[in-house]
Design an enzyme around this catalytic site. Structure first.
Site, PDB file in Angstrom:
ATOM      1  N   GLU A  24      79.287  16.274  32.105  1.00 10.41           N
ATOM      2  CA  GLU A  24      78.573  17.053  31.124  1.00 10.41           C
ATOM      3  C   GLU A  24      78.296  18.392  31.972  1.00 10.41           C
ATOM      4  OE1 GLU A  24      77.517  16.842  28.331  1.00 10.41           O
ATOM      5  OE2 GLU A  24      75.821  18.289  28.024  1.00 10.41           O
ATOM      6  N   ASP A  25      77.822  18.418  33.108  1.00 17.59           N
ATOM      7  CA  ASP A  25      77.252  19.633  33.960  1.00 17.59           C
ATOM      8  C   ASP A  25      78.126  20.125  35.036  1.00 17.59           C
ATOM      9  OD1 ASP A  25      75.141  19.362  32.257  1.00 17.59           O
ATOM     10  OD2 ASP A  25      73.930  18.402  33.584  1.00 17.59           O
TER      11      ASP A  25
END
Ligand code: MN
Length: 747
Positions: A90-91
């Site tokens: 995700e990041d």
């Protein structure tokens, strides 16, 4: 950052990682340590340059989530690995392929699920409820995804402080609306209470602070009371050789607040602020007998309230909760709730299903945790209806109580309160529900719609010829039954529509017409129907018959469709795309700065103050874009706020007051007290002596020497209003002044 500080940080990261290993030790095998280490190294490297909003190294978060997953939820090594990795894809720059290269397939599948869920949650423009359903449906793959998500949310709530206020509100409301009910449903009592308390802290900080302060202020007094109350119980239990621990459990802030609101009483009048819990140390086979022995001892000392005996030992709640509850009268004349359970039951109550299955012997060879995960999947999968319906049904099922009914063979079933015979039929099997004709309850014939009571014995009567009817939807309350009926109806409609299509083709042939795509479009327009399926269906049930079709043909004679048929070389008309409805407010919002300033030049802007909570300057407020009435301003603690924010997050706009003394706002006060001579006079004098407050209307009722009244008045801001409330409270005879639409924490 200098070298020394960085070194310190690195040491802290390792310290936190080691404390994770410590909590893993009792339940996780040595072989699995290596996988966990790998995951930690991977995550630490991936998040290396990445910080949380608080400024701390990002890796603190995945470590904390992994810890929750082991310690508070009770999952194993694979889940620890996935928790450590949950934000990597995700990041950071790493992809799912990177994950699957280093870890096994199971891990990358779970990470994939977690990443997808995050994607859904971060889009502020989508409806939360729909997302939540999707999230639950991904569970059919692996239920661990949602449990890790729950741990993720819990840690984010614990560290919510560092987010900007607007985000705090959104996250807190979402938590109240989606995650706390979920935790409850899965039996994670401690997590549910904590989520609710944390959410309250941000949605209604004043209430939260006040209640917490009051709890702290009364602590000593409470402890003294508890000591004197439990002393004789302790002595008798010892004499009877029952090993036990006696605890006093204080209710959570949010549940005290819930009671205050529900019963409209101040903090001081909530009588069950705490409960006494007797936890017996007793072997499994003697559990029930010993709990009742303890009950008998307690009620020998204190008189019980017969209406308040709850036996969840003989029939545990659907979420696994087991305990014996009674309320007894203390010598000081106060009711006290006493909960009696064993150490095993206590762990189940606090930790939910995970603990429950830990104790279950496994005959099938399936491990306890697998069984538990399967059960959670069943709980969550039992809904198939539309997204918003689903959330409402879901909440409905959560907040209502349960009833217990029996099958003809004496098997026990738990259903939500209000369930009907038809709900029961669907709870047994879809086929039984679909073919349900009626039921026998306690050997008496009853209709499908009969509402069941606890203790009923139910036998379902079926017939192969019976099929679900649309009005059945009114007879059921469970999400499962609703979903099944809806899909059966859809199926029926589809089948009938197939017949209808053939009929229509035949009928058109009589007029030398073909059922081409264009004809269908034209027919839809003519009969004002949304889709071909609806057209065929109406033909099938005879709503569109010979007469209607004839009328259509003659209307179109010489134009439209017939001209096309006569000239097959004419270009078919393109179906025009449905025009997007114009939304002036949305347009307006796009152009405006992201904060709506309210309070000045009210009439120039298209917003109104919502009558459900009558906001006035000084209140924390937000704007809500309605479809018909422009933007409506609500107070953050408006009873409707939670729903609005979580269901329609994309329609919420920031709003701020521009202080202006020139405008007055309508607000209401509720007063209670003793009917003294001249009181009404005093009240009106006090109000009108306040600088430029105008009374719009006033209404008083007296009854047996007490009075209750409501005053609607025009006021400038909260400071102004609070001044007035303070003055009114000082009047002789007044016992309570509250603002309408909001329960005050202080009485
Ligand atoms: Mn996270």
């Amino acid at each position: 950052m200098d070298e020394v500080a960085l070194e310190k940080e690195r040491a802290e990261i390792l310290k936190r990682y080691r404390s994770l290993l410590t909590v893993c030790r009792p339940t996780i095998k040595k072989e699995d340590r290596k996988r966990i280490r790998q995951a930690f190294d991977f995550a630490a490297k991936a998040h290396r340059d990445h910080r949380r909003k608080s400024g701390e190294p990002y890796i603190y978060h995945p470590i904390a989530v992994a810890k929750i997953v082991v310690e508070e939820i009770g999952l194993g090594a694979t889940s620890v690995v996935c928790s450590l990795l949950h934000d990597v894809v995700e990041d950071t720059d790493y992809t799912l392929e990177d994950i699957s290269e280093y870890f096994d397939e199971e891990v990358s599948r779970i990470i994939d699920g977690l990443t997808k869920i995050s994607d859904i949650f971060d889009q502020t423009t989508s409806i939360q409820a729909e997302n939540f359903r999707k999230m639950l449906l991904t569970l059919s793959d692996d239920v661990r995804v949602i449990l890790i998500k729950l741990a993720d949310r819990l840690h984010n709530m614990r560290t919510l402080e560092s987010l900007p206020p607007r985000k705090q509100l959104k996250v807190a409301n979402e938590t109240l609306y989606l995650f706390a009910p979920l935790a409850h449903r899965l039996g994670f009592h401690a997590i549910k209470s904590e989520l609710e308390d944390l959410a309250l802290k941000y949605t209604e900080p004043e209430v939260y602070e006040t209640i917490q302060q009051k709890l702290a202020d009364t602590k000593e007094e409470r402890n003294r009371f508890i000591q004197s109350f439990t002393k004789p119980i302790r002595r008798s239990l010892q004499k009877d050789k029952l090993d036990c621990t006696i605890l006093a459990r204080t209710k959570s802030v949010s549940s005290i607040w819930g009671k205050m609101k529900k019963k409209e009483v101040p903090f001081e009048e909530v009588y069950d602020i705490f409960a006494i819990r007797i936890i017996l140390d007793t072997p499994y086979f003697r559990e029930k007998a010993d709990c009742w022995r303890a009950y008998s001892i307690v009620t020998d000392i204190y008189q019980p309230n017969p209406d308040r005996l709850r036996d969840w030992i003989s029939t545990p709640k659907a979420n696994g909760y087991e305990s014996l509850h009674t309320t007894v009268m203390s010598r000081q004349g106060k009711w006290v709730e006493v909960q009696i359970r064993t150490a095993r039951m206590d762990e189940v109550a606090e930790k939910g299903y995970a603990a429950h299955w830990k104790y279950k012997e496994s005959a099938s060879g399936e491990s306890g945790i697998d069984k538990w995960l399967r059960r959670i999947r069943e709980i969550l999968k039992s809904a198939e209806s539309d997204a918003l319906d689903f959330i409402d049904d879901f909440k409905l099922n959560l907040f209502s109580d349960e009833i217990i009914v029996f099958t003809p063979k004496g098997e026990l079933r738990t259903l939500p309160l209000g369930s009907t015979a038809l709900d029961f039929a669907y709870s047994i099997h879809t086929q039984v529900g679909d073919n349900c004709l009626g039921a026998k309850v306690n050997h008496k014939l009853v209709p499908l719609s009969y509402t069941l009571k606890s203790g009923d014995q139910v036998e379902i009567i079926t017939s192969k010829k019976q099929l679900p009817k649309p009005d059945w939807l009114n007879y059921v309350t469970t999400a499962r039954a609703k979903g099944k009926i809806k899909s059966a109806l859809k199926e029926q409609r589809k089948r009938q529509a197939e017949d209808g299509k053939e009929i229509l083709e035949r009928k058109l042939k009589q007029f030398k017409m073909e059922l081409s795509q264009d004809t269908v479009q034209d027919l839809l327009k003519h009969f004002k129907l949304p889709a071909p399926l609806d057209l065929y269906y109406e033909v099938a049930i005879g709503k569109i018959g010979q007469k209607e079709i004839k009328a259509y043909v003659s209307e179109h004679e010489g134009g439209g469709i017939l001209s096309y048929i006569r000239n097959p070389f004419a270009r078919p008309k393109e179906a025009r795309p449905a025009e997007e409805p114009k939304d002036p407010i949305r347009q307006q919002l796009k152009k405006k700065p992201d904060t709506l300033l309210i309070g000045d030049n009210m009439e120039n802007l298209s917003y109104t103050l919502s009558p459900c909570c009558n906001p006035i300057p000084g209140d924390d407020v937000f704007g809500f874009v309605t479809i018909q009435d422009g933007i409506k301003i609500h107070r953050n603690n408006c009873p409707n706020a939670v729903q609005l924010m979580s269901k329609y997050a994309y329609r919420v706009v920031k709003a701020k007051w521009m202080t202006s003394k020139s405008i007055a706002f309508l607000s209401g006060l509720r007063l209670k007290g003793i009917d003294e001579v001249g009181l009404l006079q005093n009240i009106t004098n006090t109000i009108s002596s306040e600088y430029s407050v105008n009374i719009r209307n006033i209404h008083f009722d007296t009854h047996d020497g007490t009075f209750e009244g409501e005053v609607m008045l025009y006021i400038h801001d909260t400071q102004h209003l609070n001044n007035l409330i303070r003055k009114l409270k000082k009047l002789k005879g007044i016992s309570k002044v509250t603002r309408i639409g909001k329960m005050e924490a202080v009485s």
